[in-house]
Write an enzyme that holds these catalytic residues in place. Structure first.
Site, PDB file in Angstrom:
ATOM      1  N   HIS A  38     -63.648 -61.579  23.100  1.00  0.00           N
ATOM      2  CA  HIS A  38     -64.670 -60.623  22.661  1.00  0.00           C
ATOM      3  C   HIS A  38     -65.685 -61.292  21.732  1.00  0.00           C
ATOM      4  O   HIS A  38     -66.883 -61.046  21.824  1.00  0.00           O
ATOM      5  CB  HIS A  38     -64.021 -59.442  21.923  1.00  0.00           C
ATOM      6  CG  HIS A  38     -63.041 -58.663  22.752  1.00  0.00           C
ATOM      7  ND1 HIS A  38     -61.785 -58.317  22.303  1.00  0.00           N
ATOM      8  CD2 HIS A  38     -63.130 -58.163  24.007  1.00  0.00           C
ATOM      9  CE1 HIS A  38     -61.155 -57.616  23.243  1.00  0.00           C
ATOM     10  NE2 HIS A  38     -61.944 -57.528  24.292  1.00  0.00           N
TER      11      HIS A  38
ATOM     12  N   LYS B 240     -55.876 -46.044  26.978  1.00  0.00           N
ATOM     13  CA  LYS B 240     -54.679 -46.883  27.112  1.00  0.00           C
ATOM     14  C   LYS B 240     -53.559 -46.419  26.178  1.00  0.00           C
ATOM     15  O   LYS B 240     -53.670 -45.411  25.504  1.00  0.00           O
ATOM     16  CB  LYS B 240     -55.070 -48.324  26.825  1.00  0.00           C
ATOM     17  CG  LYS B 240     -56.118 -48.793  27.816  1.00  0.00           C
ATOM     18  CD  LYS B 240     -56.685 -50.122  27.418  1.00  0.00           C
ATOM     19  CE  LYS B 240     -57.768 -50.540  28.401  1.00  0.00           C
ATOM     20  NZ  LYS B 240     -58.501 -51.705  27.962  1.00  0.00           N
TER      21      LYS B 240
ATOM     22  N   ARG C  86     -63.845 -61.730  33.225  1.00  0.00           N
ATOM     23  CA  ARG C  86     -62.915 -62.859  33.132  1.00  0.00           C
ATOM     24  C   ARG C  86     -62.608 -63.462  34.490  1.00  0.00           C
ATOM     25  O   ARG C  86     -62.453 -64.665  34.644  1.00  0.00           O
ATOM     26  CB  ARG C  86     -61.585 -62.427  32.497  1.00  0.00           C
ATOM     27  CG  ARG C  86     -61.674 -62.160  31.022  1.00  0.00           C
ATOM     28  CD  ARG C  86     -60.464 -61.418  30.555  1.00  0.00           C
ATOM     29  NE  ARG C  86     -60.353 -60.139  31.252  1.00  0.00           N
ATOM     30  CZ  ARG C  86     -59.511 -59.177  30.928  1.00  0.00           C
ATOM     31  NH1 ARG C  86     -58.680 -59.351  29.921  1.00  0.00           N
ATOM     32  NH2 ARG C  86     -59.475 -58.040  31.585  1.00  0.00           N
TER      33      ARG C  86
ATOM     34  N   SER D  43     -56.511 -57.996  25.439  1.00  0.00           N
ATOM     35  CA  SER D  43     -55.984 -57.316  24.254  1.00  0.00           C
ATOM     36  C   SER D  43     -54.557 -56.858  24.498  1.00  0.00           C
ATOM     37  O   SER D  43     -53.716 -56.910  23.590  1.00  0.00           O
ATOM     38  CB  SER D  43     -56.849 -56.106  23.895  1.00  0.00           C
ATOM     39  OG  SER D  43     -58.104 -56.525  23.476  1.00  0.00           O
TER      40      SER D  43
HETATM   41  O1  PNS Z   1     -61.809 -52.171  26.268  1.00  0.00           O
HETATM   42  P1  PNS Z   1     -61.996 -51.511  27.587  1.00  0.00           P
HETATM   43  O2  PNS Z   1     -60.860 -50.594  27.905  1.00  0.00           O
HETATM   44  O3  PNS Z   1     -62.215 -52.498  28.691  1.00  0.00           O
HETATM   45  O4  PNS Z   1     -63.307 -50.610  27.494  1.00  0.00           O
HETATM   46  C1  PNS Z   1     -63.575 -49.583  28.405  1.00  0.00           C
HETATM   47  C2  PNS Z   1     -64.774 -48.747  27.936  1.00  0.00           C
HETATM   48  C3  PNS Z   1     -64.603 -48.309  26.512  1.00  0.00           C
HETATM   49  C4  PNS Z   1     -66.039 -49.569  28.045  1.00  0.00           C
HETATM   50  C5  PNS Z   1     -64.891 -47.528  28.899  1.00  0.00           C
HETATM   51  O5  PNS Z   1     -63.666 -46.886  29.005  1.00  0.00           O
HETATM   52  C6  PNS Z   1     -65.933 -46.528  28.427  1.00  0.00           C
HETATM   53  O6  PNS Z   1     -67.121 -46.755  28.533  1.00  0.00           O
HETATM   54  N1  PNS Z   1     -65.455 -45.406  27.858  1.00  0.00           N
HETATM   55  C7  PNS Z   1     -66.297 -44.374  27.313  1.00  0.00           C
HETATM   56  C8  PNS Z   1     -66.331 -43.167  28.248  1.00  0.00           C
HETATM   57  C9  PNS Z   1     -67.352 -43.377  29.348  1.00  0.00           C
HETATM   58  O7  PNS Z   1     -68.523 -43.588  29.107  1.00  0.00           O
HETATM   59  N2  PNS Z   1     -66.881 -43.330  30.592  1.00  0.00           N
HETATM   60  C10 PNS Z   1     -67.720 -43.531  31.743  1.00  0.00           C
HETATM   61  C11 PNS Z   1     -67.967 -45.003  31.996  1.00  0.00           C
HETATM   62  S1  PNS Z   1     -67.431 -45.299  33.573  1.00  0.00           S
END
Ligand code: PNS
Length: 167
Positions: free
Chosen positions: A17, A41, A97, A135
């Protein structure tokens, strides 16, 4: 001013990150590390306030001051595009990745663009040395008291080490 939001759970933040945010800061005027309050998660290893404090500390400690000054660390709940709108950001930054990341990232990028056509996603390829990191892997190793010092910035390692004996 070109503002990008770098959203994620960051539970905990890894060197992967840190690498992505520093490279994004070389492209955008400001990058907002956006910590999702309620990740889908498993139970977070750190509550939101600790994740925010640790990320700020890691960025300040590991990035040159002129880079760190252009990185904000904030939390958000709800949709990423809504947070982008709130922050005046037209870009979402994500790291890739491996090819296995591609499918879900593509889905997310298209969904975000449908939700807000003004928000585009920019991908950075994770550096080779960080491409094995996640993570959830760090969380598992840390929960068994394994050594994660090569995987996370010192600020994160210190906070993990400071946890009590209970898992
Ligand atoms: O750390 P992660 O789990 O890879 O991050 C995922 C994240 C936070 C980017 C994604 O779950 C997200 O954008 N969540 C907020 C809700 C949202 O906007 N959902 C629609 C996007 S598809």
């Amino acid at each position: 001013m070109k503002i990008a939001v770098y959203p994620g759970s960051f539970d905990p933040m890894t060197y992967g990150h840190l690498d992505i945010v520093a490279r994004a800061a070389a492209v955008f005027d400001r990058v907002v590390f956006a910590v999702l309050v309620n990740p889908r998660k498993s139970a977070p290893i750190f509550p939101t306030d600790v994740r925010l404090a640790v990320i700020r500390e890691a960025v300040d400690e590991c990035c040159p001051p002129e880079v760190s000054a252009r990185i904000d660390v904030e939390s958000f709940d709800g949709l990423t595009v809504d947070f982008c709108r709130k922050r005046g950001a037209k870009f979402v930054v994500r790291g890739l990745r491996a090819i296995s990341d591609f499918e879900s990232e593509l889905q997310m990028a298209h969904s975000n663009r449908k939700l807000d056509p003004e928000v585009d996603t920019v991908f950075f390829m994770t550096s080779v040395e960080n491409s094995y990191l996640s993570s959830s892997l760090v969380k598992e190793i840390a929960n068994f008291r394994g050594d994660v010092t090569q995987m996370v910035p010192p600020a994160v390692a210190r906070r993990l080490a400071a946890r009590g004996p209970s898992l």
